[in-house]
Design a protein around this motif. Structure first.
Motif, short mmCIF file in Angstrom:
data_model
loop_
_atom_site.label_atom_id
_atom_site.label_comp_id
_atom_site.label_asym_id
_atom_site.label_seq_id
_atom_site.Cartn_x
_atom_site.Cartn_y
_atom_site.Cartn_z
N ALA A 322 0.82 -1.21 0.00
CA ALA A 322 0.00 0.00 0.00
C ALA A 322 0.85 1.26 0.00
O ALA A 322 0.48 2.28 -0.59
CB ALA A 322 -0.94 0.00 1.20
N TRP A 323 2.00 1.23 0.66
CA TRP A 323 2.89 2.39 0.70
C TRP A 323 3.48 2.65 -0.69
O TRP A 323 3.56 3.78 -1.14
CB TRP A 323 3.98 2.19 1.74
N TRP A 324 3.91 1.58 -1.36
CA TRP A 324 4.45 1.73 -2.71
C TRP A 324 3.36 2.19 -3.66
O TRP A 324 3.61 3.02 -4.55
CB TRP A 324 5.07 0.42 -3.19
N ASN A 325 2.15 1.68 -3.50
CA ASN A 325 1.05 2.11 -4.37
C ASN A 325 0.81 3.61 -4.23
O ASN A 325 0.64 4.33 -5.22
CB ASN A 325 -0.24 1.35 -4.02
N ARG A 326 0.79 4.09 -2.97
CA ARG A 326 0.55 5.51 -2.72
C ARG A 326 1.67 6.35 -3.33
O ARG A 326 1.42 7.41 -3.93
CB ARG A 326 0.47 5.73 -1.22
N HIS A 327 2.91 5.88 -3.19
CA HIS A 327 4.04 6.62 -3.75
C HIS A 327 3.96 6.66 -5.28
O HIS A 327 4.15 7.72 -5.90
CB HIS A 327 5.35 5.97 -3.32
N LEU A 328 3.66 5.52 -5.90
CA LEU A 328 3.55 5.49 -7.36
C LEU A 328 2.41 6.37 -7.85
O LEU A 328 2.50 6.97 -8.94
CB LEU A 328 3.36 4.05 -7.84
N VAL A 331 3.80 9.73 -8.03
CA VAL A 331 4.65 9.85 -9.22
C VAL A 331 3.79 10.04 -10.47
O VAL A 331 4.08 10.90 -11.33
CB VAL A 331 5.55 8.61 -9.36
N ALA A 332 2.71 9.24 -10.58
CA ALA A 332 1.81 9.38 -11.73
C ALA A 332 1.19 10.77 -11.78
O ALA A 332 1.04 11.37 -12.85
CB ALA A 332 0.72 8.31 -11.68
N HIS A 333 0.83 11.30 -10.62
CA HIS A 333 0.26 12.65 -10.55
C HIS A 333 1.26 13.67 -11.07
O HIS A 333 0.92 14.59 -11.84
CB HIS A 333 -0.12 12.95 -9.09
N ALA A 344 2.47 8.53 -17.14
CA ALA A 344 1.50 8.47 -16.04
C ALA A 344 0.60 7.25 -16.17
O ALA A 344 0.32 6.56 -15.18
CB ALA A 344 0.66 9.75 -16.02
N VAL A 345 0.15 6.96 -17.39
CA VAL A 345 -0.68 5.77 -17.61
C VAL A 345 0.09 4.51 -17.26
O VAL A 345 -0.42 3.61 -16.59
CB VAL A 345 -1.17 5.72 -19.08
N ALA A 346 1.34 4.44 -17.70
CA ALA A 346 2.15 3.26 -17.42
C ALA A 346 2.34 3.06 -15.92
O ALA A 346 2.30 1.93 -15.41
CB ALA A 346 3.51 3.38 -18.12
N THR A 347 2.53 4.16 -15.20
CA THR A 347 2.70 4.07 -13.74
C THR A 347 1.42 3.59 -13.07
O THR A 347 1.46 2.74 -12.17
CB THR A 347 3.12 5.44 -13.17
N LEU A 348 0.27 4.11 -13.51
CA LEU A 348 -1.00 3.69 -12.92
C LEU A 348 -1.30 2.23 -13.24
O LEU A 348 -1.81 1.49 -12.39
CB LEU A 348 -2.13 4.59 -13.42
N LEU A 349 -1.00 1.80 -14.45
CA LEU A 349 -1.21 0.39 -14.80
C LEU A 349 -0.27 -0.52 -14.00
O LEU A 349 -0.64 -1.65 -13.64
CB LEU A 349 -0.99 0.17 -16.30
N ARG A 350 0.89 -0.02 -13.69
CA ARG A 350 1.81 -0.78 -12.83
C ARG A 350 1.19 -1.00 -11.45
O ARG A 350 1.27 -2.09 -10.89
CB ARG A 350 3.13 -0.02 -12.71
N ILE A 351 0.55 0.04 -10.92
CA ILE A 351 -0.14 -0.10 -9.64
C ILE A 351 -1.25 -1.14 -9.75
O ILE A 351 -1.41 -2.00 -8.89
CB ILE A 351 -0.74 1.25 -9.19
#
Length: 395
Positions: A322-328, A331-333, A344-351
């Motif tokens: 959850a901490w990494w998700n919040r950080h990513l 980053v996407a923002h 940004a899309v790639a980062t969100l899809l990674r999450i």
């Protein structure tokens, strides 16, 4: 899971896959054969989480494999599973359970709930928490003491954190009120810090940033070790957690000097702790402090600085998902803010690959996707259509 099976049907399916009889499973789990039989026949629906944990362990699966997990609809419904949590937080009269759970059983239930929280599994956590709250409350009623009240405080804090995470803020206030009242029965520094951190989060969500800062800095002063060099990692972790909350509050007040001061102090504490440390409600250490610096840069409106700082965040494998998700998401923002939409899309899809079902609860993710769709048709940004479907944004 969303497979339409009951808990008992899942137990039976997994038991057969492992070529176990009901008696053999009961013996491995340390429960009665009668419990296994009634579960598999759907005659028992109020099984305690501790018993399910024992059965899951005997079947070599996580307890979430037995529970009714999220469906696609659940992931897009922030109220999914909350009605039972509301009942647990606002019981009618004195709680009664058929069987008084032991302290060890409540502790195991709390540990499972923390695991789900740290994974960011909101849907499953909402299903687990009502039983934990009921069990912890009745133990505190029937056998009051510091340990019972601490477990009850944990249960209420988990509820408040979940409810804030899914933006059910009115019910989060109820949970925080229960936490505050329970804290009064214990009064140790860590339990007091739990309540302060929870209320600071609530006040910040309500736009009451002065109140959030007051409660955070007061609590941080109270738990600051008298001798920094001699403080234990656990003491430093509590202090660091409150300093990190103070960073976020100061950034939302647009107080850059205060942010810099608190980041500097939290960094020193993180270095003293040494490695990243997970203490249920707070994560401390070098990586999480660095993540807070990234988020504060975004709060202060400097996405380019946020992206520069993100490059220096240690690649720690020990932090919860959850901490990494919040950080990513931060980053996407930042990537979206500087118009690097495909990144940004790639980062969100990674999450979404890391934790399916987490993004639909995040208002920021929806804002990013909505903003990108206004700038460009989905077909022009690689992966955006897939992201729209994953989050459930209306066309």
């Amino acid at each position: 899971m969303g497979d339409g099976l009951t808990i008992g049907e899942r137990v039976a399916k997994l038991r057969r896959q492992r070529h176990l009889t009901q008696s053999e499973l009961a013996e491995r789990a340390g429960v009665s054969v009668d419990l296994i039989r009634k579960l598999e026949q759907n005659q028992r629906r109020d099984t305690r989480l501790a018993s399910l944990q024992a059965i899951a362990g005997a079947l070599d699966v996580q307890v979430s494999a037995l529970l009714d997990g999220p469906t696609a609809n659940d992931a897009r419904n922030t109220g999914a599973g909350i009605s039972e949590l509301r009942r647990a937080l606002t019981p009618a009269g004195r709680s009664r359970l058929v069987e008084l759970p032991t302290e060890d059983e409540v502790r195991l239930s709390a540990d499972e709930a923390w695991r789900l929280h740290q994974q960011g599994d909101y849907v499953m956590l909402a299903r687990v928490l009502p039983g934990l709250i009921d069990g912890a409350r009745i133990r505190a009623q029937e056998e009051p003491g510091d340990d019972a009240y601490r477990l009850l405080a944990e249960a209420y804090q988990l509820a408040a954190m979940l409810l804030l995470g899914i933006r059910s803020e009115d019910l989060a206030c109820v949970a925080a009120d229960r936490l505050q009242a329970t804290t009064g029965n214990v009064g140790d520094p860590e339990t007091v810090a739990r309540a302060a951190d929870t209320w600071a989060w609530i006040y910040s969500r309500q736009g009451r940033h002065d109140d959030a800062q007051d409660v955070t800095l007061k609590a941080a002063d109270e738990v600051e070790p008298a001798r920094f060099a001699a403080a234990s990692p656990a003491e430093l972790s509590v202090w660091c957690g409150l300093l990190q909350r103070g960073v976020m509050v100061a950034s939302r007040k647009d107080d850059a000097p205060m942010v810099d001061d608190l980041i500097s102090l939290a960094s020193a504490v993180g270095r003293r702790i040494g490695e990243d440390r997970i203490d249920q409600w707070t994560v401390s250490g070098p990586t999480n402090v660095a993540m807070h610096a990234v988020r504060s840069a975004m709060e202060l409106g400097d996405p380019r600085k946020a992206l520069r700082l993100a490059e220096d965040v240690p690649r720690s494998a020990s932090l919860p998902a959850a901490w990494w998700n919040r950080h990513l998401l931060d980053v996407a923002h930042a990537q979206y803010a500087v118009k690097r939409d495909e990144e940004a899309v790639a980062t969100l899809l990674r999450i979404d690959r890391r934790e399916p079902g987490w993004l639909p609860y995040q208002g920021m993710a929806r804002e990013i996707v909505t903003g990108m769709r206004r700038r460009e048709p989905p077909s022009r940004i690689r992966g955006l259509r897939q992201l729209v479907e994953a989050i459930g944004v209306e066309e």
